[in-house]
Write a protein that holds these residues in place. Sequence first.
Motif, PDB file in Angstrom:
ATOM      1  N   ASP A 175      -1.637  -4.063  12.726  1.00 56.90           N
ATOM      2  CA  ASP A 175      -0.549  -3.420  11.546  1.00 56.90           C
ATOM      3  C   ASP A 175       0.800  -3.226  12.602  1.00 56.90           C
ATOM      4  N   THR A 197       1.880  -0.828  13.533  1.00 55.77           N
ATOM      5  CA  THR A 197       1.825   0.480  14.473  1.00 55.77           C
ATOM      6  C   THR A 197       1.587  -0.007  16.086  1.00 55.77           C
ATOM      7  N   GLN A 233      13.582   5.199  -1.558  1.00 54.03           N
ATOM      8  CA  GLN A 233      13.962   6.105  -0.633  1.00 54.03           C
ATOM      9  C   GLN A 233      12.852   5.760   0.814  1.00 54.03           C
ATOM     10  N   TYR A 234      11.927   5.206   0.475  1.00 51.43           N
ATOM     11  CA  TYR A 234      10.710   4.807   1.352  1.00 51.43           C
ATOM     12  C   TYR A 234      11.347   3.501   1.939  1.00 51.43           C
ATOM     13  N   GLY A 235      11.619   2.808   1.335  1.00 51.55           N
ATOM     14  CA  GLY A 235      12.254   1.608   1.943  1.00 51.55           C
ATOM     15  C   GLY A 235      11.986   0.185   1.143  1.00 51.55           C
ATOM     16  N   GLU A 286      12.552   1.935   9.203  1.00 54.56           N
ATOM     17  CA  GLU A 286      13.218   3.182   8.751  1.00 54.56           C
ATOM     18  C   GLU A 286      12.611   4.553   9.080  1.00 54.56           C
ATOM     19  N   ASN A 287      11.130   4.351   9.324  1.00 57.64           N
ATOM     20  CA  ASN A 287      10.640   5.586   9.670  1.00 57.64           C
ATOM     21  C   ASN A 287      10.667   5.945  11.003  1.00 57.64           C
ATOM     22  N   ASN A 288      10.807   4.752  11.948  1.00 56.75           N
ATOM     23  CA  ASN A 288      10.756   4.959  13.297  1.00 56.75           C
ATOM     24  C   ASN A 288      11.911   4.675  14.197  1.00 56.75           C
ATOM     25  N   THR A 289      13.201   4.721  13.252  1.00 58.37           N
ATOM     26  CA  THR A 289      14.510   4.349  13.910  1.00 58.37           C
ATOM     27  C   THR A 289      14.840   5.429  15.219  1.00 58.37           C
ATOM     28  N   ASP A 290      14.229   6.309  15.500  1.00 58.81           N
ATOM     29  CA  ASP A 290      14.173   6.942  16.833  1.00 58.81           C
ATOM     30  C   ASP A 290      13.579   6.153  18.203  1.00 58.81           C
ATOM     31  N   ALA A 349      10.610  -0.700   5.900  1.00 62.39           N
ATOM     32  CA  ALA A 349      10.174   0.512   5.748  1.00 62.39           C
ATOM     33  C   ALA A 349       9.751   1.212   6.864  1.00 62.39           C
ATOM     34  N   PHE A 350       9.014   0.161   7.719  1.00 62.08           N
ATOM     35  CA  PHE A 350       8.416   0.525   8.980  1.00 62.08           C
ATOM     36  C   PHE A 350       9.633   1.256   9.942  1.00 62.08           C
ATOM     37  N   LEU A 388       0.592  -1.208  -0.111  1.00 58.09           N
ATOM     38  CA  LEU A 388       0.070   0.078  -0.023  1.00 58.09           C
ATOM     39  C   LEU A 388       0.737   1.126   0.075  1.00 58.09           C
ATOM     40  N   PRO A 389       1.809   1.532   1.018  1.00 54.53           N
ATOM     41  CA  PRO A 389       2.624   2.790   0.854  1.00 54.53           C
ATOM     42  C   PRO A 389       3.216   2.966  -0.644  1.00 54.53           C
TER      43      PRO A 389
END
Lengths: 345, 446
Positions: free
Chosen positions: A230, A232, A322-324, A254-258, A251-252, A38-39
Motif C-alpha cells: 500500500d 504506507t 473532506q477525506y480527499g 493529504e493525511n501525510n503532508t507533514d 487522500a493519502f 475502501l476508506p
Amino acid sequence: MKFKTLVSVAALAAAATAVAGSAQARDQIQVAGSSTVLPYASIVAEAFGENTDFPTPVVESGGSSAGLKKFCEGVGENTIDVANASRKIKDKEIAACAEAGVKDIIEVRIGYDGIVFASQKDGPAFTAFTPSDWFNALGAKVLKDGQLVDNPNATWADANGELPAVEISAFIPGTKHGTREVFEEKVLKAGCEETGALKAMVDGGMSEKDAEKACMAVRTDGKSVDIDGDYTETLARIDANKNGVGVFGLAFYENNTDKLKVATMSGVTPSTATIASGEYPVSRPLYFYVKKAHIGVIPGLKEYAQFFVSDELAGSEGPLAQYGLVSDPELAATQAAVEAEETLK
Amino acid sequence: MTDTSLAPASSTPGSRSRSLLELDPHTKKRNAAEARFRVYGIVAIGIGLFFLVALLYSILSNGLTAFYQTSVTLEVPLVQTEIDAAEKSVVKTSKYRDMIAAVLVQKMEQAGVATSMKSKELLQILSAGAPGTLRDHVLSHPEQIGTTATFDFLASSRVDGYLKGRVTRAALAEDKNLSAAHLDIIDQLVEKGIVEKGFNWNFIFGSDASDSRPEQAGIGVSMIGSLFMMLVVLVLSLPIGVAASIYLEEFAPKNRWTDLIEVNISNLAAVPSIVFGILGLSAFIQFAHLPQSAPLVGGLVLTLMTLPTIIISTRASLKSVPPSIRDAALGIGASKMQSVFHHVLPLAMPGILTGTIIGLAQALGETAPLLLIGMVGFIASEFPDGVFDGFLAPNSAMPAQIYEWAKRADPAFYERAWGGIIILLVFLMIMNIVAIILRRRFERRW
C-alpha cells in the motif's frame, strides 16, 4: 471420565458446524473490492450504521479485480452485494457475471481520485514534473539525440535539466494496482507522445498498438521500484530515501503532508478543485457496483447506495470530500440513476 | 607393563616430573576451544537479546501512546425540539454536530478563549464521531432529554497527536484538517482543563472506526472475533488431534500406510499458512457455503493449521510415557484401551495441553489465511449480538485488525497498530506462561 469429556466436546463441535451450515438470513450488507475506495466506503458504512436502523455494512479490501470477481460469483445471500472498483467494470467481467446469473448490475460513480507525485519534505526540490520528465526518467526505451535507445538517464537532471541532479529512484505502484494503469496511461504514454518517442517507434516500423505498449514499459535496471503493497509502504521507502519520488493517492498525501512534499504536474498543483475541473491531468473515476437482484432481499441495500451518493456525503462539502475524494460534478445524475435502479446496458 | 618400558623412549625426560596442575599443549588447546565455544554462545544469546530489546523498545515507544487519548469536556443541553428536528433529517448526525458546535463556541467564550474561527472550522478539533456519540447517548437515555448532560468527546486525531508530540505546528502547514491556529486554542483549552488526556479504554474495548476518525478506533470487537475463533480451534483441534495421535501412537500397526500418514502430518506442519487460507476459501466458503468473514470459518481454517502442531506434540508426550506403565496396566488385566485412557493419557496430559496452548498461540497471531476469507477491511465495526452471531456475523481478528490499521493513511492508525501489537503480545505472553506453568507443575519425569 476424560474420554467422556472428549466425546462431548467433539459432539459440541459437530453441532456448531451443523448449525453454521444452515446459516440464517443475512441482514448486513457485504461490500468488497478496491483498496482505494475502501476508506470512502468505510466512512459511508460507518455513517450509514450511525444514521439508520440498518446494521453497519461490512467492507472488505482486496483490490478492484478481486472484488469484481467475488461480485460475479453469483446471486444469493452467500455472495457479496456491492463491489468497489477504482476502474470501470470490463466487458469480460460483465460476461463472467452474466454467466453466473448476475445480470442486472447498477453502476454508481462516486467521484474522482487524484494521483500525485511526492517526495520527502526536506529532500531535493522535486516541485514540478511533466509527463515527459517521467517518461524520460522511467521509460524502458527513450529518445536520445533522435535515436531510440535503452534508457541511459541516471539522474533526474538527465531527464530534464530543470530537475535536481540526483539519482533517479522512483517508487511506482505495482502492476496489480489499478493506480498503475492510470500512471501508465496518463503519465508514461502522454510523456511518450510529448517527447516524440511514440512517433519514432511508429516510424521505426512498429504498429501503433505495439508502440503504445512499448511506451508504457518501465525500465528494469532498479531505478524504478514497483510497490505491491500500500501507500504506507511507498511512504516508508520515501522516508528512508532522500532522493526517492513516489506515486500516491491524493487522500493519502493529504493525511501525510507533514512528511511529503507534492509536485505539480504540467504546472498544476493537485487538489480536489483542480482535479474536479479537469486541469490536473492524472485522475480517475471511482465506482461501486450493486447487484440489483439483492435489492429488496438484503435489507438496506438500496438505501446504502442512495446514502453513499447523497449530497451530505459525496457532495463537495461532505466527509468524503473532506477525506480527499474529488466529488463528481454530475452527482445529481448519479443520484437519479440510483433512484431509478438503472442497470448497465 | 609395556607402558613403563616405552615411556622414557617416547616422551621427553621432563614429562614424568610434570605436575598435573601444569597443562600440556593438547589440553590447553581443548580448553581454549571450549572457552571459545562459550563466548560464541554468549555472543549468540547477546545478539538475540539485543534484537529482542530493540523490538520491544520500538513496539513500546510506538504503541504505548495508543493507550492514552485526548478528550474535550462539554456540557450539552439536550433540548427536545432540537432532537426531534435532528431525528427527522436524512443525515441525523449533522444536526447533532450543529448542537455540539453551538456548545463549543459558548464554552470557549465562557473560558475566555478568543478566536475568529467559524464554528465549522472550530469543530475540527473534535472527532468526526462526536455527533454519533451524542446521538447514541440521547437514544439510550431518553429520560435525560430536557436536562444538560456532560460529555467527554474525543478530540480529533491531529489534536491528540499534538498533545502526544506527534504533530507539530510546522507539520500542519499544509494540512487541511487542522491548522496552527487550532493548536493555539488547544493550548488555552488545556490550561483551562477542558481538553485532557486520559486512559483510552475505548481502544481496548471499542470497535473499529472508519478512516476519517482514527481516534475512535478500538480493538475490542476484533478481540471478540479472535476469542470465537480460538474457541472453534480449541473445540475442534484438541479432540481430533488427540484422538488421531492416540490411535497412531498406541493402536495403529506400524506399516507403510502409517509411515505415509506420519510423513504427511509432518509435512502439513510446515505448509505455509496462506495455503490453508486458499483451502478454506474454496472448501468452506465456495463449496460448503459458510458465510464470508465469519469467525467460524476463520476458526476452521486455523484448526487445519493447528492440527499438525497438536498431533506432533501429543505424540511426543505419549511417547515419553515409559512402556513400563503400559506393561503394568496390561499385566494386571487392563484392556489396551483402559491402559491408554486410565494410565497413559493422564500422564501425557500436561504435554498435550502445553502443545495445544502453543498451537493456539500460533493460531492467535496468524494473519495470512484470514486475508483470503475476507477478514481484512472495515469489518469489526459492531459487537456481535449473542453467541450465535459471534460465530457467524462478519468479524475480524486481532492480527488482521493490526494489519488493516498499518495500511491506513492517517498516522494515528499507525500508532494504533503498534498499540494492537502490545495487546496481542500480552495475550501471547499469558498463553505461553500458562503453558510453561502447566509443564513445570504437572509434567512427570522418569
